[in-house]
Write an enzyme that holds these catalytic residues in place. Sequence first.
Site, PDB file in Angstrom:
ATOM      1  N   PHE A  61       0.936  -1.016  -0.025  1.00 10.87           N
ATOM      2  CA  PHE A  61       0.095  -0.083  -0.276  1.00 10.87           C
ATOM      3  C   PHE A  61       1.038   1.273  -0.049  1.00 10.87           C
ATOM      4  O   PHE A  61       0.556   2.418  -0.420  1.00 10.87           O
ATOM      5  CB  PHE A  61      -0.815   0.026   1.302  1.00 10.87           C
ATOM      6  CG  PHE A  61      -2.051   0.964   1.017  1.00 10.87           C
ATOM      7  CD1 PHE A  61      -3.229   0.569   0.527  1.00 10.87           C
ATOM      8  CD2 PHE A  61      -2.021   2.203   1.705  1.00 10.87           C
ATOM      9  CE1 PHE A  61      -4.424   1.595   0.461  1.00 10.87           C
ATOM     10  CE2 PHE A  61      -3.104   3.220   1.687  1.00 10.87           C
ATOM     11  CZ  PHE A  61      -4.219   2.675   1.006  1.00 10.87           C
ATOM     12  N   GLU A  62       2.037   0.955   0.719  1.00 13.08           N
ATOM     13  CA  GLU A  62       2.987   2.276   0.783  1.00 13.08           C
ATOM     14  C   GLU A  62       4.003   2.298  -0.543  1.00 13.08           C
ATOM     15  O   GLU A  62       4.595   3.391  -0.418  1.00 13.08           O
ATOM     16  CB  GLU A  62       3.728   2.304   1.997  1.00 13.08           C
ATOM     17  CG  GLU A  62       3.033   2.565   3.300  1.00 13.08           C
ATOM     18  CD  GLU A  62       2.054   1.314   3.621  1.00 13.08           C
ATOM     19  OE1 GLU A  62       2.462   0.151   3.522  1.00 13.08           O
ATOM     20  OE2 GLU A  62       0.917   1.669   4.078  1.00 13.08           O
ATOM     21  N   THR A  90     -10.206 -11.891   3.596  1.00 13.06           N
ATOM     22  CA  THR A  90     -11.096 -10.669   3.438  1.00 13.06           C
ATOM     23  C   THR A  90     -10.925  -9.920   2.303  1.00 13.06           C
ATOM     24  O   THR A  90      -9.747 -10.044   1.525  1.00 13.06           O
ATOM     25  CB  THR A  90     -10.785  -9.775   4.658  1.00 13.06           C
ATOM     26  OG1 THR A  90      -9.197  -9.183   4.495  1.00 13.06           O
ATOM     27  CG2 THR A  90     -10.700 -10.552   6.069  1.00 13.06           C
ATOM     28  N   HIS A  92      -9.377  -7.497   1.904  1.00 12.68           N
ATOM     29  CA  HIS A  92      -8.158  -6.252   2.154  1.00 12.68           C
ATOM     30  C   HIS A  92      -7.221  -6.226   1.009  1.00 12.68           C
ATOM     31  O   HIS A  92      -6.788  -5.414   0.374  1.00 12.68           O
ATOM     32  CB  HIS A  92      -7.520  -6.908   3.147  1.00 12.68           C
ATOM     33  CG  HIS A  92      -6.486  -5.911   3.883  1.00 12.68           C
ATOM     34  ND1 HIS A  92      -7.013  -4.488   4.254  1.00 12.68           N
ATOM     35  CD2 HIS A  92      -5.053  -5.708   4.009  1.00 12.68           C
ATOM     36  CE1 HIS A  92      -5.795  -4.069   4.739  1.00 12.68           C
ATOM     37  NE2 HIS A  92      -4.867  -4.580   4.611  1.00 12.68           N
TER      38      HIS A  92
HETATM   39  N1  INI Z   1       0.752  -5.583   2.201  1.00 15.51           N
HETATM   40  C1  INI Z   1       1.268  -6.317   1.337  1.00 15.51           C
HETATM   41  O1  INI Z   1       2.447  -5.915   0.626  1.00 15.51           O
HETATM   42  N2  INI Z   1       0.840  -7.654   0.909  1.00 15.51           N
HETATM   43  C2  INI Z   1      -0.192  -8.219   1.514  1.00 15.51           C
HETATM   44  O2  INI Z   1      -0.540  -9.181   1.036  1.00 15.51           O
HETATM   45  C3  INI Z   1      -1.005  -7.518   2.493  1.00 15.51           C
HETATM   46  N3  INI Z   1      -2.135  -7.958   3.370  1.00 15.51           N
HETATM   47  O3  INI Z   1      -2.761  -9.032   2.585  1.00 15.51           O
HETATM   48  O4  INI Z   1      -2.828  -7.355   3.818  1.00 15.51           O
HETATM   49  C4  INI Z   1      -0.624  -6.098   2.759  1.00 15.51           C
HETATM   50  N4  INI Z   1      -1.288  -5.628   3.660  1.00 15.51           N
HETATM   51  C5  INI Z   1      -0.453  -4.217   4.455  1.00 15.51           C
HETATM   52  C6  INI Z   1      -0.600  -2.990   3.578  1.00 15.51           C
HETATM   53  O5  INI Z   1       0.378  -2.890   2.415  1.00 15.51           O
HETATM   54  C7  INI Z   1      -0.204  -1.491   4.429  1.00 15.51           C
HETATM   55  O6  INI Z   1       1.079  -1.734   4.557  1.00 15.51           O
HETATM   56  C8  INI Z   1      -1.295  -1.722   5.627  1.00 15.51           C
HETATM   57  O7  INI Z   1      -2.608  -1.708   5.282  1.00 15.51           O
HETATM   58  C9  INI Z   1      -0.733  -0.077   6.442  1.00 15.51           C
HETATM   59  O8  INI Z   1      -1.315   0.938   5.393  1.00 15.51           O
END
Ligand code: INI
Length: 158
Positions: A61-62, A90, A92
């Site tokens: 996400f970042e 989920t 997510h």
């Molecule tokens: N981040 C990932 O890089 N891969 C994933 O599979 C993942 N899941 O499944 O939750 C994931 N979550 C964290 C996200 O990228 C952020 O760091 C977090 O939501 C804070 O903003």
Amino acid sequence: MRSDIREVHGSMDGTGQRVGVVLSRFNGLVTGQLYEGAEDALIRHGVSPSDITVVHVPGAFEIGLVARALAARDDIDAVICLGAVIRGETPHFDYVAAEAAKSIGAASERFGKPVIFGVLTTENVDQALQRAGVKGGNKGAECAQTAIEAVNLLRALQ
Ligand code: INI
């Protein structure tokens, strides 16, 4: 193709190129392998280790936010984004994967530089590992080659 048509190819020589890598810690077993593939390919194609900048981020996400900051720099020619989003139970997954794709694409468009999408989106860990060099190709290596070729293509078009 006719011989009087102009063609443009990007060379695979990365000599002198300055490359930023955004590396996600989430699913680190997979992303670590993606990074190893990318580093190996960059160096094989002539990029100097001292011209590689690696920025670690918490999750996919970042990635886009940091990719944008790297792409804004005059001392960076291309950015390679490495992450692994693996589907859970989920929704997510969908939000994280969508944000990564959108923001990485936007960074490339905003700065007119290659910002390469090396974020795996898979159903499970096995699929992710397979694409990280355990079986067959390594997406990180492929992204490194793409970055080098894209930088050279843009230079050829200037
Ligand atoms: N981040 C990932 O890089 N891969 C994933 O599979 C993942 N899941 O499944 O939750 C994931 N979550 C964290 C996200 O990228 C952020 O760091 C977090 O939501 C804070 O903003």
